[in-house]
Write an enzyme that holds these catalytic residues in place. Structure first.
Site, PDB file in Angstrom:
ATOM      1  CB  CYS A  85      -4.159   3.704  -8.282  1.00 42.23           C
ATOM      2  SG  CYS A  85      -2.797   2.829  -7.476  1.00 42.23           S
ATOM      3  NE  ARG A  86      -4.879   7.183  -0.357  1.00 45.36           N
ATOM      4  CZ  ARG A  86      -4.119   6.716   0.623  1.00 45.36           C
ATOM      5  NH1 ARG A  86      -3.555   5.527   0.522  1.00 45.36           N
ATOM      6  NH2 ARG A  86      -3.914   7.432   1.706  1.00 45.36           N
TER       7      ARG A  86
END
Length: 152
Positions: A85-86
């Site tokens: 993810c981020r």
């Protein structure tokens, strides 16, 4: 008396260099960021799929109620999957849900896309590629006429 029973398998978090090594040797990469984040750029790998774990709504972030259903339509329980993810938080939660659902080989990419980019690892930016096809008459495999059709 306290219970010593485990709540189930835990997601193993690996750094981005280990994640790169796994995806370069055939592991699949699941990006659980929002579609908008994914379009801004994602790790360049042969087998990357975006299935958002959360959606951004006017009320804030909400879980994707179909996440596991969408994952099961793309992956088998025995597939080897690196989840990113981020920053590594959403992917950790997504990976835990996947393990609970019966997936056997799931790794969390610690540090997420931010760490991947910070290490200078290759990033694919779909929007830039799409624009290149529309604007570059020499773009690979696309004729000028085809580009004009797409642009019209």
């Amino acid at each position: 008396m306290a219970s010593l029973e485990s709540s189930g398998p835990e997601v193993v978090t690996i750094d981005v260099l280990a994640a790169r090594d796994l995806v370069s040797t055939g592991h699949r990469f699941l990006d659980v960021r929002t579609e908008e984040e994914f379009k801004e750029g994602h790790p360049e790998a042969e087998d990357v799929l975006n299935i958002p774990y959360l959606f951004v709504t006017p009320e804030g972030r909400v879980n994707n109620p179909r996440f596991l259903e969408q994952v099961s339509s793309a992956y088998g329980l025995e597939d080897r999957i690196v989840v990113g993810c981020r920053s590594g938080a959403r992917s950790l939660s997504a990976g835990a849900d996947m393990l609970k659902a019966g997936y056997k080989h799931v790794w969390n990419m610690g540090g997420g896309h931010l760490a991947w980019a910070d290490k200078g690892l290759p990033v694919k930016k779909p929007l830039e590629e799409e624009m290149k096809l529309h604007l570059d008459p020499k773009a690979e495999g696309v004729t000028k006429e085809e580009k004009l059709e797409v642009a019209i």
